[in-house]
Each structure stands twice: as C-alpha cells, then as structure tokens.
Design a protein around this motif. Structure first.
Motif, PDB file in Angstrom:
ATOM      1  N   ASN A 193       0.876  -1.165   0.000  1.00  0.00           N
ATOM      2  CA  ASN A 193       0.000   0.000   0.000  1.00  0.00           C
ATOM      3  C   ASN A 193       0.914   1.216   0.000  1.00  0.00           C
ATOM      4  N   ILE A 194       1.075   1.805  -1.165  1.00  0.00           N
ATOM      5  CA  ILE A 194       2.060   2.866  -1.291  1.00  0.00           C
ATOM      6  C   ILE A 194       1.474   4.201  -0.865  1.00  0.00           C
ATOM      7  N   SER A 195       2.083   4.799   0.119  1.00  0.00           N
ATOM      8  CA  SER A 195       1.767   6.194   0.392  1.00  0.00           C
ATOM      9  C   SER A 195       3.103   6.900   0.322  1.00  0.00           C
ATOM     10  N   ARG A 196       3.085   8.167   0.144  1.00  0.00           N
ATOM     11  CA  ARG A 196       4.363   8.854  -0.024  1.00  0.00           C
ATOM     12  C   ARG A 196       5.097   8.982   1.309  1.00  0.00           C
ATOM     13  N   VAL A 255       0.566  -3.880  -6.108  1.00  0.00           N
ATOM     14  CA  VAL A 255       0.933  -2.528  -5.684  1.00  0.00           C
ATOM     15  C   VAL A 255      -0.310  -1.647  -5.746  1.00  0.00           C
ATOM     16  N   ASN A 256      -0.624  -1.022  -4.601  1.00  0.00           N
ATOM     17  CA  ASN A 256      -1.731  -0.064  -4.576  1.00  0.00           C
ATOM     18  C   ASN A 256      -1.160   1.348  -4.461  1.00  0.00           C
ATOM     19  N   TYR A 257      -1.312   2.133  -5.527  1.00  0.00           N
ATOM     20  CA  TYR A 257      -0.779   3.495  -5.537  1.00  0.00           C
ATOM     21  C   TYR A 257      -1.739   4.428  -4.801  1.00  0.00           C
ATOM     22  N   PRO A 258      -1.266   5.607  -4.384  1.00  0.00           N
ATOM     23  CA  PRO A 258      -2.210   6.606  -3.860  1.00  0.00           C
ATOM     24  C   PRO A 258      -3.225   6.956  -4.954  1.00  0.00           C
ATOM     25  N   GLU A 259      -4.424   7.333  -4.541  1.00  0.00           N
ATOM     26  CA  GLU A 259      -5.509   7.586  -5.504  1.00  0.00           C
ATOM     27  C   GLU A 259      -5.096   8.578  -6.596  1.00  0.00           C
ATOM     28  N   GLU A 260      -4.397   9.618  -6.167  1.00  0.00           N
ATOM     29  CA  GLU A 260      -3.975  10.647  -7.118  1.00  0.00           C
ATOM     30  C   GLU A 260      -3.034  10.054  -8.185  1.00  0.00           C
ATOM     31  N   ASP A 261      -2.164   9.125  -7.735  1.00  0.00           N
ATOM     32  CA  ASP A 261      -1.227   8.505  -8.675  1.00  0.00           C
ATOM     33  C   ASP A 261      -1.943   7.566  -9.647  1.00  0.00           C
ATOM     34  N   TRP A 262      -2.940   6.825  -9.148  1.00  0.00           N
ATOM     35  CA  TRP A 262      -3.731   5.986 -10.068  1.00  0.00           C
ATOM     36  C   TRP A 262      -4.324   6.887 -11.160  1.00  0.00           C
ATOM     37  N   GLY A 263      -4.852   8.043 -10.752  1.00  0.00           N
ATOM     38  CA  GLY A 263      -5.454   8.982 -11.720  1.00  0.00           C
ATOM     39  C   GLY A 263      -4.444   9.425 -12.770  1.00  0.00           C
ATOM     40  N   LYS A 264      -3.235   9.719 -12.315  1.00  0.00           N
ATOM     41  CA  LYS A 264      -2.198  10.149 -13.266  1.00  0.00           C
ATOM     42  C   LYS A 264      -1.793   9.014 -14.201  1.00  0.00           C
ATOM     43  N   TRP A 265      -1.707   7.788 -13.652  1.00  0.00           N
ATOM     44  CA  TRP A 265      -1.374   6.631 -14.510  1.00  0.00           C
ATOM     45  C   TRP A 265      -2.449   6.418 -15.555  1.00  0.00           C
ATOM     46  N   ILE A 266      -3.716   6.543 -15.142  1.00  0.00           N
ATOM     47  CA  ILE A 266      -4.813   6.343 -16.096  1.00  0.00           C
ATOM     48  C   ILE A 266      -4.691   7.362 -17.232  1.00  0.00           C
ATOM     49  N   ASP A 267      -4.485   8.642 -16.885  1.00  0.00           N
ATOM     50  CA  ASP A 267      -4.321   9.679 -17.915  1.00  0.00           C
ATOM     51  C   ASP A 267      -3.171   9.341 -18.851  1.00  0.00           C
ATOM     52  N   ILE A 290      -3.672  -6.294 -13.929  1.00  0.00           N
ATOM     53  CA  ILE A 290      -3.799  -7.350 -12.899  1.00  0.00           C
ATOM     54  C   ILE A 290      -3.955  -6.720 -11.514  1.00  0.00           C
ATOM     55  N   ASP A 291      -3.057  -5.795 -11.167  1.00  0.00           N
ATOM     56  CA  ASP A 291      -3.077  -5.239  -9.811  1.00  0.00           C
ATOM     57  C   ASP A 291      -4.381  -4.498  -9.526  1.00  0.00           C
ATOM     58  N   SER A 292      -4.824  -3.674 -10.466  1.00  0.00           N
ATOM     59  CA  SER A 292      -6.025  -2.874 -10.180  1.00  0.00           C
ATOM     60  C   SER A 292      -7.261  -3.770 -10.045  1.00  0.00           C
ATOM     61  N   PHE A 293      -7.377  -4.804 -10.906  1.00  0.00           N
ATOM     62  CA  PHE A 293      -8.550  -5.682 -10.787  1.00  0.00           C
ATOM     63  C   PHE A 293      -8.500  -6.521  -9.508  1.00  0.00           C
ATOM     64  N   TYR A 294      -7.303  -7.053  -9.164  1.00  0.00           N
ATOM     65  CA  TYR A 294      -7.206  -7.876  -7.952  1.00  0.00           C
ATOM     66  C   TYR A 294      -7.419  -7.049  -6.689  1.00  0.00           C
ATOM     67  N   LEU A 295      -6.921  -5.817  -6.675  1.00  0.00           N
ATOM     68  CA  LEU A 295      -7.142  -4.957  -5.499  1.00  0.00           C
ATOM     69  C   LEU A 295      -8.629  -4.631  -5.365  1.00  0.00           C
ATOM     70  N   SER A 296      -9.301  -4.419  -6.493  1.00  0.00           N
ATOM     71  CA  SER A 296     -10.745  -4.126  -6.436  1.00  0.00           C
ATOM     72  C   SER A 296     -11.515  -5.340  -5.941  1.00  0.00           C
ATOM     73  N   ARG A 297     -11.104  -6.516  -6.441  1.00  0.00           N
ATOM     74  CA  ARG A 297     -11.761  -7.755  -6.018  1.00  0.00           C
ATOM     75  C   ARG A 297     -11.631  -7.947  -4.512  1.00  0.00           C
ATOM     76  N   ALA A 298     -10.518  -7.490  -3.944  1.00  0.00           N
ATOM     77  CA  ALA A 298     -10.294  -7.628  -2.500  1.00  0.00           C
ATOM     78  C   ALA A 298     -10.903  -6.462  -1.712  1.00  0.00           C
ATOM     79  N   GLY A 299     -11.584  -5.564  -2.409  1.00  0.00           N
ATOM     80  CA  GLY A 299     -12.218  -4.435  -1.730  1.00  0.00           C
ATOM     81  C   GLY A 299     -11.245  -3.344  -1.321  1.00  0.00           C
ATOM     82  N   LEU A 300     -10.061  -3.315  -1.919  1.00  0.00           N
ATOM     83  CA  LEU A 300      -9.035  -2.344  -1.531  1.00  0.00           C
ATOM     84  C   LEU A 300      -8.956  -1.161  -2.491  1.00  0.00           C
TER      85      LEU A 300
END
Ligand SMILES: [Zn+2]
Length: 326
Positions: A193-196, A255-267, A290-300
């Motif tokens: 769970n990555i936080s800065r 790897v779970n990135y901070p929400e803001e970083d997921w947004g930047k990766w998506i862009d 893989i990571d984003s779907f598995y984290l969602s499946r786990a409710g994270l």
C-alpha cells in the motif's frame, strides 16, 4: 511424463500439423516438450527428497521451459506471455481460502495432494522474481553449481538456498533464505500500500521501481525487510513525478498506488502521453491491469479504477494485457 530416457506425452501435447493446428497449439506443444526436457535436470538428475519439496522439480520445469522456448523460437518473445500463463493462475489460486504454501509438510504419501497453480505457477513466479533479484548471470551460475553438487541425489529447498547464497550480490543486505522463506513457506502474497510517507509490510519484498523511462528505463532495487519501512526516492519530472513500482512485474505482489497517482497513470496510459505505452514493457502494462482488478476484487480499490484504466486497451496490440483483462 518425464521418465528418464522415455518421456511420454498425450498426443495433443506432442503432435502438431502446420495446416491443421492453431498457433496456440504450436505454442502449447513446444512448451510441454520444453517442460519435460527440463525435468531431465530438475526432477531426474536432481530429485526432490520428499513430496513437500515437489516444487524443486515442477517450478523449475515450469519456469525454465520459457528460456528453452525462447532459445528455439527467438522471435516469439515468449516471456511476454508469462503473466497470462503463470502469474494470473497463481494469484487466483493463492488468493483463495484453500491455498497452501509452495513448501509444506507432508507426512504420508496420501497427503501429497497439491494445487498445481501453487506448486507449478506460483513456484515459477517466485523463481522469476529471484532471477530478477540475483541477475541472470549469477542465477544461472548458482543453478549450474546446484545441479553439479547434487547430481544423482535428492534435495530439500534449503540446499537450493545454500547454493544460491554463494552467488548472492545482495548478501550484505539480505540472505537468500531470509528473502525467499516467506514466499515459499506461507500461503498468499503481499500487496504494497504505497503512500508517499509510510509503506508497511511483514514480508521480505524486493521493491523495484523505475522513476524515468527515457532515455532508457533502469530498474532500481531495494529490499523491504522490516515491518515498517520508509523509502525515500526523488521522483523525476520526465515521468510526471510518478514511480512505476514492480518493474516488468517481476515481483509476485500487488501494488496499490495513492488515488492521485492511479489517476495520473490512467491519464498517461489512456492518452499514451509521451509514448509511454511503448516505453513500458508488455509485463509492465499487464501489471497495471492485474493489480487494479485484484485490489478491487479484494475491496481495496474502487472498481472505477481498473475500468477507467482498461480504456487504454483500445491502443493495446499485445495478447497478454487483453487476455488478463478479459
Ligand atoms: Zn512437470
């Protein structure tokens, strides 16, 4: 079946016809042949001592079959299929309540039932991670010594670690046994769970990242060995201040990135900013799916993230990211 001197095959795993078989048949056929021939060394010349260590036969055959196929079919980039054929089934089996460690106690032969996705596919995945950590030259040198030292004999996992330790370039930081113990004797796998400010874990994790992709991407490697670990990295403006963690998806973790970083990766991925898609490897791109779907499946993580990320697939031409997404 890898009988010494008399390998036996199902017809479907042996016969290939240029006009009638599909390219998937051709790949499956050559992979099975490579797997069985790998067993001549890993399984026959050196044999696991007891059922507990079956992975010493099967994970090696499952992993080294890729190197064998690549040496024969040099244009296939066969390793690019690894996440689709091995990692995905390993993650699925290892996230179930019935999962078991790769190495586990078996007292009687009747107890030897195992999940092949763990012994074969997770085993192959942790060997891939280990080769990444050690570097291919040291890994191969250590395996040659392991085979030589144990030929015509039986082995337990600790003998593999001992031989690999002799070529461990990171010995001052971590011993191979300490690094690999949790991956082989515990069921499951970690997610970071990555936080800065404060990443935490209880696993020994080879933490790898790129902080820039141009002019070339260089993987940086550190080890997370304590329950709490702070890693300070200066980010690079060329990657928009982002870090791509788990380079080439060599590590068997999420790897779970901070929400803001997921947004930047998506862009970045959906719009192919700065030609990022061709700068990342096939396994890097698959890794996000893989990571984003598995984290969602786990409710994270909210399902909005993998669904938004999947929009990048309209630009994706490789089979592996598509296959794991579907
Ligand atoms: Zn096998």
């Amino acid at each position: 079946m890898e009988n010494w001197g008399l390998i036996t095959f199902r017809e479907t795993a042996m016969l290939y016809h240029e006009d009638e078989s599909t390219s998937a048949n051709k790949m499956a056929t050559i992979a099975v042949i490579a797997h069985e021939i790998t067993h001549m060394w890993f399984g026959n010349l050196v044999t696991c001592k007891w059922w507990s260590d079956l992975w010493l036969n099967e994970a090696f055959a499952s992993y080294l079959e890729y190197a064998a196929v690549e040496s024969v079919e040099t244009t296939w980039n066969y390793f690019d299929l690894f996440l689709m054929t091995d990692t995905l089934s390993a993650l699925t089996a290892d996230s179930s309540a019935t999962s078991h460690p790769i190495v586990r106690p078996v007292r009687e032969p009747e107890e030897r039932a195992y999940t092949s996705a763990i012994v074969y596919n997770k085993g192959a995945s942790v060997l891939r991670m280990l080769e990444f950590v050690m570097g291919t030259t040291s890994f191969q040198k250590a395996l040659t010594a392991y085979i030589k030292a144990n030929e015509y004999n039986v082995v337990e996992t600790v003998q593999l670690w001992d031989e690999l330790e002799k070529e461990n370039n990171h010995a001052a930081t971590i011993k191979i046994h300490d690094l690999m113990d949790s991956w082989t004797t515990k069921a499951g796998f970690p997610y970071l769970n990555i936080s800065r400010l404060d990443p935490t874990t209880v696993w020994s994790v080879p933490f790898s990242y790129y902080k820039s992709l141009k002019p070339q991407k260089l993987p940086h490697l550190e080890f997370i060995t304590k329950k709490e670990e702070t890693i300070t990295v200066e980010t690079d403006a060329s990657l928009n201040g982002l870090l791509k963690i788990n380079t080439n998806s060599e590590g068997f973790y999420l790897v779970n990135y901070p929400e803001e970083d997921w947004g930047k990766w998506i862009d970045a991925l959906v719009n192919d900013q700065n030609s990022i898609l061709s700068d990342l490897t096939v396994s890097d791109r698959t890794n996000f799916i893989i990571d984003s779907f598995y984290l969602s499946r786990a409710g994270l993580l909210s399902y909005e993230t993998p669904l938004a990320l999947s929009e990048y697939l309209k630009r994706e031409k490789h089979l592996t990211p598509w296959s794991v997404a579907i």
